[in-house]
Every structure is written in structure tokens, then in C-alpha cells.
Design a protein around this motif. Structure first.
Motif, PDB file in Angstrom:
ATOM      1  N   UNK A  87      -4.218  14.835  24.418  1.00 19.22           N
ATOM      2  CA  UNK A  87      -3.266  15.839  24.912  1.00 19.22           C
ATOM      3  C   UNK A  87      -4.071  17.015  25.455  1.00 19.22           C
ATOM      4  N   UNK A  88      -3.548  17.696  26.445  1.00 18.80           N
ATOM      5  CA  UNK A  88      -4.283  18.804  27.048  1.00 18.80           C
ATOM      6  C   UNK A  88      -4.032  20.129  26.346  1.00 18.80           C
ATOM      7  N   UNK A  89      -2.820  20.646  26.398  1.00 11.63           N
ATOM      8  CA  UNK A  89      -2.526  21.975  25.843  1.00 11.63           C
ATOM      9  C   UNK A  89      -1.554  21.954  24.676  1.00 11.63           C
ATOM     10  N   UNK A  90      -0.612  21.016  24.700  1.00 11.30           N
ATOM     11  CA  UNK A  90       0.444  20.943  23.693  1.00 11.30           C
ATOM     12  C   UNK A  90       0.522  19.529  23.151  1.00 11.30           C
ATOM     13  N   UNK A  91       1.124  19.392  21.984  1.00  8.32           N
ATOM     14  CA  UNK A  91       1.362  18.073  21.418  1.00  8.32           C
ATOM     15  C   UNK A  91       2.238  17.294  22.402  1.00  8.32           C
ATOM     16  N   UNK A  92       1.850  16.076  22.686  1.00  6.91           N
ATOM     17  CA  UNK A  92       2.597  15.244  23.626  1.00  6.91           C
ATOM     18  C   UNK A  92       2.460  13.793  23.224  1.00  6.91           C
ATOM     19  N   UNK A  93       3.134  12.928  23.933  1.00 15.23           N
ATOM     20  CA  UNK A  93       2.995  11.491  23.720  1.00 15.23           C
ATOM     21  C   UNK A  93       3.163  10.788  25.065  1.00 15.23           C
ATOM     22  N   UNK A  94       2.658   9.582  25.123  1.00 14.87           N
ATOM     23  CA  UNK A  94       2.803   8.774  26.332  1.00 14.87           C
ATOM     24  C   UNK A  94       4.105   7.999  26.179  1.00 14.87           C
ATOM     25  N   UNK A  95       5.078   8.303  27.015  1.00 21.76           N
ATOM     26  CA  UNK A  95       6.400   7.686  26.934  1.00 21.76           C
ATOM     27  C   UNK A  95       6.538   6.474  27.860  1.00 21.76           C
ATOM     28  N   UNK A 120       6.213   6.786  22.976  1.00 16.94           N
ATOM     29  CA  UNK A 120       6.508   7.906  22.098  1.00 16.94           C
ATOM     30  C   UNK A 120       6.109   7.713  20.660  1.00 16.94           C
ATOM     31  N   UNK A 121       5.442   6.600  20.326  1.00 20.57           N
ATOM     32  CA  UNK A 121       5.107   6.318  18.943  1.00 20.57           C
ATOM     33  C   UNK A 121       3.993   7.190  18.383  1.00 20.57           C
ATOM     34  N   UNK A 122       3.028   7.531  19.174  1.00 17.63           N
ATOM     35  CA  UNK A 122       1.880   8.305  18.700  1.00 17.63           C
ATOM     36  C   UNK A 122       1.898   9.676  19.351  1.00 17.63           C
ATOM     37  N   UNK A 123       1.962  10.711  18.533  1.00 16.17           N
ATOM     38  CA  UNK A 123       1.917  12.079  19.049  1.00 16.17           C
ATOM     39  C   UNK A 123       0.456  12.473  19.176  1.00 16.17           C
ATOM     40  N   UNK A 124       0.092  12.899  20.360  1.00 12.33           N
ATOM     41  CA  UNK A 124      -1.285  13.292  20.655  1.00 12.33           C
ATOM     42  C   UNK A 124      -1.444  14.790  20.440  1.00 12.33           C
ATOM     43  N   UNK A 125      -2.491  15.157  19.737  1.00  8.60           N
ATOM     44  CA  UNK A 125      -2.800  16.559  19.483  1.00  8.60           C
ATOM     45  C   UNK A 125      -3.810  17.042  20.521  1.00  8.60           C
ATOM     46  N   UNK A 150       0.670   5.602  33.782  1.00  8.01           N
ATOM     47  CA  UNK A 150       0.976   6.272  32.519  1.00  8.01           C
ATOM     48  C   UNK A 150       1.657   7.597  32.808  1.00  8.01           C
ATOM     49  N   UNK A 151       2.688   7.926  32.001  1.00  4.36           N
ATOM     50  CA  UNK A 151       3.385   9.207  32.166  1.00  4.36           C
ATOM     51  C   UNK A 151       3.880   9.683  30.802  1.00  4.36           C
ATOM     52  N   UNK A 152       4.052  10.985  30.692  1.00  8.88           N
ATOM     53  CA  UNK A 152       4.552  11.577  29.450  1.00  8.88           C
ATOM     54  C   UNK A 152       6.074  11.513  29.369  1.00  8.88           C
ATOM     55  N   UNK A 153       6.742  11.242  30.480  1.00  7.98           N
ATOM     56  CA  UNK A 153       8.204  11.135  30.481  1.00  7.98           C
ATOM     57  C   UNK A 153       8.595   9.664  30.531  1.00  7.98           C
ATOM     58  N   UNK A 154       9.710   9.319  29.885  1.00  8.19           N
ATOM     59  CA  UNK A 154      10.106   7.918  29.788  1.00  8.19           C
ATOM     60  C   UNK A 154      10.888   7.439  30.998  1.00  8.19           C
ATOM     61  N   UNK A 155      11.954   8.124  31.348  1.00  6.83           N
ATOM     62  CA  UNK A 155      12.848   7.633  32.389  1.00  6.83           C
ATOM     63  C   UNK A 155      12.672   8.385  33.698  1.00  6.83           C
ATOM     64  N   UNK A 156      12.806   9.689  33.648  1.00  4.49           N
ATOM     65  CA  UNK A 156      12.811  10.497  34.862  1.00  4.49           C
ATOM     66  C   UNK A 156      11.428  11.072  35.122  1.00  4.49           C
ATOM     67  N   UNK A 157      10.677  10.416  35.986  1.00  2.00           N
ATOM     68  CA  UNK A 157       9.309  10.839  36.299  1.00  2.00           C
ATOM     69  C   UNK A 157       9.251  11.822  37.466  1.00  2.00           C
ATOM     70  N   UNK A 158      10.428  12.177  38.002  1.00  2.00           N
ATOM     71  CA  UNK A 158      10.436  13.020  39.190  1.00  2.00           C
ATOM     72  C   UNK A 158       9.773  14.360  38.920  1.00  2.00           C
TER      73      UNK A 158
END
Length: 192
Positions: A87-95, A120-125, A150-158
Motif C-alpha cells: 500500500x502507498x499511503x493508506x490501508x488498502x486492498x486489491x479488489x 479484498x481478502x488481504x488488507x495492505x499496510x 490489478x485495481x483497488x476498486x472491484x466494480x467501478x474502475x472509472x
């Protein structure tokens, strides 16, 4: 003279409207305008999206997967990609994880078994690297360039970033000649 002016004005309005229609028709549609921002990079190098950095470390193809004691077969070929994510700045996950073939067809990560690194299974620090593998099914006839998405959003990548990493696979169908099942490695922290 006034009829000539009116005719000229009408023709001018018609010409402007026709030009406006032609320009409007040549622009991309709304989804095209709001498409994800591709962030491309080479295999084995860090590719930095808005919320995370990804590196495809290794890739292999297999006819079967071994998940615990279960053997999963496919009508196509399993593509197993080892990823290193941060993760870069905030906790995130690959959706969202998928493979796009040379013809633009997209094959999303399989849901036939739990894949904690994505969906969304693994939260990246931030600043802590995690490495693990994901498995995707593609047709045995998939040839040419396969690109990992790869994207952090699941459905709407816009209007968001999406990594695009070409995978060095020459012939995915070659895995069918070796029927040995391969295991998918669980996520782990990377210390070096």
C-alpha cells in the motif's frame, strides 16, 4: 437580397449543427471518457498505481492446481502469478485482478477457491510488502501477450488507476503437456 441572407444564415446554421454532430460522434462515449488510467510497467519491476505498488515476481502455467488436499482442474490453463504488493499511503486492498489477452478478452481471478491476496481478502499496510500468488483461468488457446490487470476498486474502475503488467508467457497451452498439479502460495510478509 434579404432572401439570400436568410438562405445563407440557414445554411450556416445547418453547417454548424452538422459540424457539431460530427465532432460529438467522433468523441469517445461516457464510459470511454471515464475509463481507468492504465499504469503500465515491465514484468519484475515495481508498477505504482494510485493506492498501491505491485510487482509481478514470477509466473507459471499449470493444467491443475493443488489447494490443500483438493485438485482443481480446468478446461483451459491455470496462470499462477506471484505478486509483491505494498500500500502507498493508506490501508488498502486489491479488489480486482484479471488477465487480458491479445484480443482484448478479460479473464477475472477465479472464485473457485479463496484467494486472500486479492478480492479484498488481504488488507495492505503502507510500506509493508506482502508477497503471494493468485490463480486465473484462461483458454488453452490464449496466445500472444497476456497482461495482468490489478485495481483497488472491484466494480467501478472509472477515473482510477489500474496496473497493466505484460506476463512473459509464450504458449499457455504448453502446460497441458505436464499434468502435475501446482500449489498456490499463501500471502506472507516480505522482509528483504
Amino acid at each position: 437580397m434579404s432572401r439570400l441572407r436568410r438562405l445563407g444564415a440557414v445554411l450556416l446554421v445547418v453547417a454548424v449543427l452538422a459540424a457539431g454532430h460530427a465532432i460529438g460522434a467522433s468523441l469517445p462515449d461516457r464510459n470511454g471518457q471515464l475509463r481507468p488510467f492504465p499504469v503500465t510497467g515491465d514484468f519484475g519491476t515495481d508498477v505504482t498505481a494510485r493506492e498501491f505498488t505491485a510487482r509481478a515476481v514470477a509466473v507459471r502455467c499449470a493444467a491443475e492446481l493443488k489447494i490443500g488436499e483438493a485438485i482443481l482442474s480446468t478446461q483451459g490453463v491455470w496462470v499462477v502469478v506471484r505478486l509483491r504488493l505494498t500500500a502507498r499511503r493508506e490501508v488498502t486492498s486489491i479488489q480486482y485482478a484479471a488477465i487480458r489477452d491479445a484480443e482484448g478478452r478479460v479473464y477475472e481471478v477465479t472464485d473457485r477457491f479463496e484467494q486472500p491476496l486479492v478480492a479484498g481478502g488481504r488488507r495492505l499496510q503502507p510500506g509493508i510488502r506482502v508477497e503471494g500468488e493468485i490463480a486465473l483461468e484462461v483458454p488453452a488457446t490464449a496466445t500472444g501477450t497476456l497482461t495482468l490487470l490489478l485495481a483497488a476498486t472491484f466494480v467501478d474502475h472509472r477515473m482510477d488507476s489500474m496496473t497493466e503488467i505484460p506476463l512473459p508467457i509464450g504458449d499457455a497451452g504448453a502446460a497441458l503437456r505436464d499434468p502435475a498439479a501446482t500449489e498456490v502460495l499463501a500471502p506472507r510478509l516480505v522482509t528483504s
